[in-house]
Enzyme design. Structure first.
Site, short mmCIF file in Angstrom:
data_model
loop_
_atom_site.label_atom_id
_atom_site.label_comp_id
_atom_site.label_asym_id
_atom_site.label_seq_id
_atom_site.Cartn_x
_atom_site.Cartn_y
_atom_site.Cartn_z
N HIS A 157 0.83 -1.23 0.00
CA HIS A 157 0.00 0.00 0.00
C HIS A 157 0.86 1.26 0.00
CE1 HIS A 157 -3.40 -2.63 1.19
NE2 HIS A 157 -2.47 -3.22 1.95
N SER A 278 15.39 21.47 -16.03
CA SER A 278 14.21 22.27 -16.35
C SER A 278 14.66 23.58 -16.97
CB SER A 278 13.44 22.54 -15.06
OG SER A 278 12.71 23.75 -15.18
N LYS A 284 16.26 21.60 -10.84
CA LYS A 284 15.64 20.33 -11.22
C LYS A 284 16.59 19.33 -11.88
CE LYS A 284 11.85 19.31 -10.93
NZ LYS A 284 10.67 19.66 -11.69
N GLU A 291 10.05 8.23 -16.86
CA GLU A 291 8.73 8.76 -17.19
C GLU A 291 8.34 8.39 -18.62
OE1 GLU A 291 8.44 12.98 -16.07
OE2 GLU A 291 10.00 12.54 -14.60
#
Ligand code: ARG
Length: 474
Positions: A157, A278, A284, A291
């Site tokens: 979970h 970024s 970043k 992804e």
């Protein structure tokens, strides 16, 4: 009359837009090698069976080899007017060698020709996918071996559950890839069936020798029903389904990688060379590879759906709908191969932040099961021990401490069975070491997994080398 190879029956040439709509040359040209190898085998068989002369066969083979050279040198002009790779090559051949070229298509239809090409193409690509799976598996094993001692929280979970070895977690992915490899072996088997000789749908009136063609092209078996031979796209659906499952595995690995390299987890750090920044936020460092792999998984699953739906209502035998089998599988092949290759790099370049994962198991309650198991080993029924451990956790939460911070007195208040050795029993290392059941996370079991992984890899490599050696190279 139309200019097409099939133009005899037509009194008009094809409408320009329709021409473009129905052409597949833009994507099926990638099967040029298979088409030429298939045609050479077919011509050789025609001669052997006395259907064409030796001279014609020689001219065809030489002409086809010249075309192969032109294509590989980037000097072949593919034409949309000629629809697909089959007619592009046949037309060029006939232009070059004359009448002999016109005999090549004897006892053959594009329906069995395209089936042959696609079988061979998929067979070769499966082999390449297999070698990339092996490499990713190797990367996982190397990384697991390098971090044999690293302990991290295991989750259910997405809540910290029990301490596990980082290597154990990686080896779960290894195990998934073992099944992926086996699935692709099955795809190979179903692609390794030779359809040529089915003709358009019903076989041919010529005395051909299909076994001879199969032998030349290293096929294990041949289709025994001509309708099935030209209609079957199972091997494509199977490739797409094996590819989808594989991508789902990589997608789950991606999700975990993304979580792990977030500031909140900080369990791993990806190599700078594998991340991007970024354009606005200077701090970043984004896990784009993971992804993208997660994102591309949807595409591959989409191709599987498209193929299943394309075939589900089709009557036998060939229908032009079947031309839709190619773009999806080609894209799936490229996507799967690219994803496997980048993931092997990503894993090899990944830094594991041992101090962080260690601290994570230090400062949580993932040793609560071990507290209960301790009492069970001293004679208490598990259900009761579970309740006692639950109360211990409850008290800790109230006091703002962890189980390891409780004194023996605190423990004894909960049960007289607690003794000095409780401290040792709930150390993360002990929790890990004690989960020594077969397939568990103990050091011993994980070493065992690593050892059998080495054997599995050796077997996979042997299989790969054999199937690579069966590919037809001109
Ligand atoms: N380009 C076609 C395909 O990919 C080849 C087979 C065409 N056959 C036909 N009867 N139109 O499916």
């Amino acid at each position: 009359m139309s200019e097409k190879l099939w133009g005899g029956r037509f009194s008009k040439s094809t409408d320009e837009m329709i021409n473009e709509f129905q052409a597949s040359i833009d994507f099926d040209k990638r099967m040029y090698h298979e088409d030429i190898a298939g045609s050479i085998a077919h011509a050789t068989m025609l001669e052997k069976c006395g259907i064409i002369s030796g001279e014609d066969k020689d001219a065809i083979v030489k002409g086809l080899r010249d075309i192969l050279g032109q294509i590989e040198a980037g000097k072949f002009d593919f034409s949309v007017d000629l629809e697909d790779i089959h007619m592009n090559i046949e037309k060029r051949l006939t232009d070059a060698i004359g009448e002999a070229g016109g005999r090549l298509h004897t006892a053959r239809s594009r329906n069995d020709q395209v089936a042959l090409d696609t079988h061979m193409y998929v067979r070769r690509q499966v082999t390449e996918v297999e070698s990339l799976i092996i490499d990713l598996q190797q990367a996982l094993v190397e990384t697991a071996e390098k971090h044999r001692e690293v302990i991290m929280p295991g989750y259910t979970h997405l809540q910290r559950a029990q301490p596990i070895l980082f290597a154990h977690h990686l080896m779960a992915y290894f195990a998934m890839l073992v099944r992926d490899f086996a699935r692709f072996q099955g795809v190979y088997e179903r692609a390794d069936i030779m359809p040529l000789g089915a003709g358009a749908l019903a076989g041919t009136t010529f005395p051909i020798d299909r076994e001879f063609v199969a032998q030349q092209l290293n096929f294990e078996s041949i289709y025994h029903n001509s309708l099935d031979a030209v209609s079957d796209r199972d091997y494509i659906m199977e490739f797409l389904s094996a590819a989808s499952i594989l991508m789902v595995h990589l997608s789950r690995l991606s999700e975990e990688t993304i979580l792990w390299c977030s500031r909140e987890f900080s369990f791993v750090e990806l190599d700078d060379a594998h991340c991007t920044g970024s354009s606005m936020m200077p701090q970043k460092k984004n896990p784009d590879v993971s992804e993208l792999v997660r994102g591309k998984t949807g595409r591959v699953i989409g191709h599987l759906m498209a193929m299943l739906v394309a075939v589900k209502g089709l009557p036998l035998a060939y229908n032009k709908d079947l031309q839709e089998d190619k773009e999806g599988i080609f894209d799936a092949i490229d996507t799967v191969k690219f994803s496997l290759a980048v993931y092997a790099q990503l894993i090899r370049g990944m830094k594991v932040r041992e101090e962080v994962t260690r601290k994570a198991v230090e400062e949580d309650f993932s040793n609560a099961t071990d507290l209960a198991d301790y009492l069970v080993k001293k004679g208490m029924p598990f259900r009761q021990a579970h309740a006692v451990a639950g109360r211990a956790v409850h008290e800790c939460i109230e006091k703002g401490i962890w189980l390891k911070d409780m004194t023996l007195e605190d423990f004894k208040k909960l049960s007289p069975l607690f003794e000095d050795d409780i401290k040792e029993a709930i150390r993360p290392e002990t929790c890990v070491r004690n989960r020594n059941s077969l397939g568990g996370t103990s050091y011993e079991q994980v070493n065992q997994q690593l050892e059998s992984a080495r054997q599995l890899l050796a077997a996979e490599e042997k299989y790969y080398a054999e199937s690579a050696s069966r590919q037809v190279n001109l």
